[in-house]
Design an enzyme around this catalytic site. Structure first.
Site: not given
Ligand code: PEP
Length: 252
Positions: A12-14, A99, A101, A169, A175, A214, A235-236
């Site tokens: 997920n590149w957000k 998600h 967020e 998640e 993150g 993470s 994610g990251g």
């Protein structure tokens, strides 16, 4: 005995990535073709602006591209929104819905998330439905109950192993570099599996349940080989080809 579930590792590149990021994606695709990835399905969910170009890069590769959100309607007066049909048209094979967020930043409720999952199915997209407890909920010992409630409210009737993936998640692990212990992951994923089987029978047995929060190459094996963990939402660490492919190697 149910057939083995093929894991999915989805990135997920957000809100990260410009046209210049196409090169990093190309490295992922070339790496997977060269055998640098594990034995799992591979997906990157870039910002919608990159869906068409990344799906063209992945055209002949065992790599798919997904979106990060969709509107519930097929079309209409919804300035700035994108329908599932538009995402499909741009090359998406899947869409993440719910998600944390989006639940936090846009007030998305379980009901909205369920409607978005149905919109995904209408457009023949795989719905990746996210659930997970906050830090306060975990500290209060409510993680299993919160996730069960989110599954009940966010996963519509009609979910199958073909049209739906669940991503567990924990919000506090996204993150932050923090992760639950493998034992905690096992407990939640077992309870999610039980919910899914109770509701969807054999489909629930083979529906993929991803872990997200993470994940990186150094913790991928311990988190992704836990029972009932059928892949990861990353994610990251999905922004760099080396890290993303390194995570998939947990399934080598
Ligand atoms: C995510 O946002 O879906 C996620 C898992 O992020 P990270 O891997 O950066 O914690």
């Amino acid at each position: 005995m149910a057939a083995a579930i093929k894991p999915l590792v989805a990135g997920n590149w957000k809100m990260n990535g410009l046209r210049a990021s196409e090169g990093e994606f190309r490295k992922m695709v070339e790496g997977s073709i060269a055998g640098a990835s594990g034995d799992c399905d591979l997906m990157i969910c870039p910002p919608a602006t990159l869906l068409a170009s990344l799906s063209a890069i992945a055209a002949d590769a065992p790599f798919s591209v997904g979106a990060q959100d969709c509107h519930v309607a097929q079309k209409g007066a919804h300035t700035g929104d994108l329908s599932a049909e538009m995402l499909k048209d741009a090359g998406a094979a899947a869409v993440i819905v719910g998600h944390s967020e989006r639940r936090a930043d846009h007030g998305e409720t379980d009901e909205v998330v369920a409607a978005k999952a149905q919109a995904a199915w209408r457009a023949e997209l795989l719905a990746i439905i996210c659930v997970g407890e906050t830090e306060a909920e975990r500290k209060a010992g409510e993680a299993v109950a919160v996730v069960a409630r989110q599954i009940a409210g966010s996963v519509p009737d009609g979910a199958t192993a073909e049209n739906t993936v669940i991503a567990y998640e924990p919000v506090w692990a996204i993150g932050t570099g923090l992760t639950p212990t493998p034992g905690d992951v096992a407990d939640i994923h077992k309870s999610v599996r039980e919910e899914l089987v109770q509701r969807f029978g054999a489909e629930g047995e083979s529906m993929r349940i991803l872990y997200g929060g993470s994940v990186k190459p150094s913790n991928a094996v311990e988190l992704l080989t836990v029972a009932n963990v059928n892949g990861a939402l990353v994610g990251g660490a999905s922004l760099k080809a080396e890290d993303f492919l390194g995570i998939t190697a947990a399934y080598s």
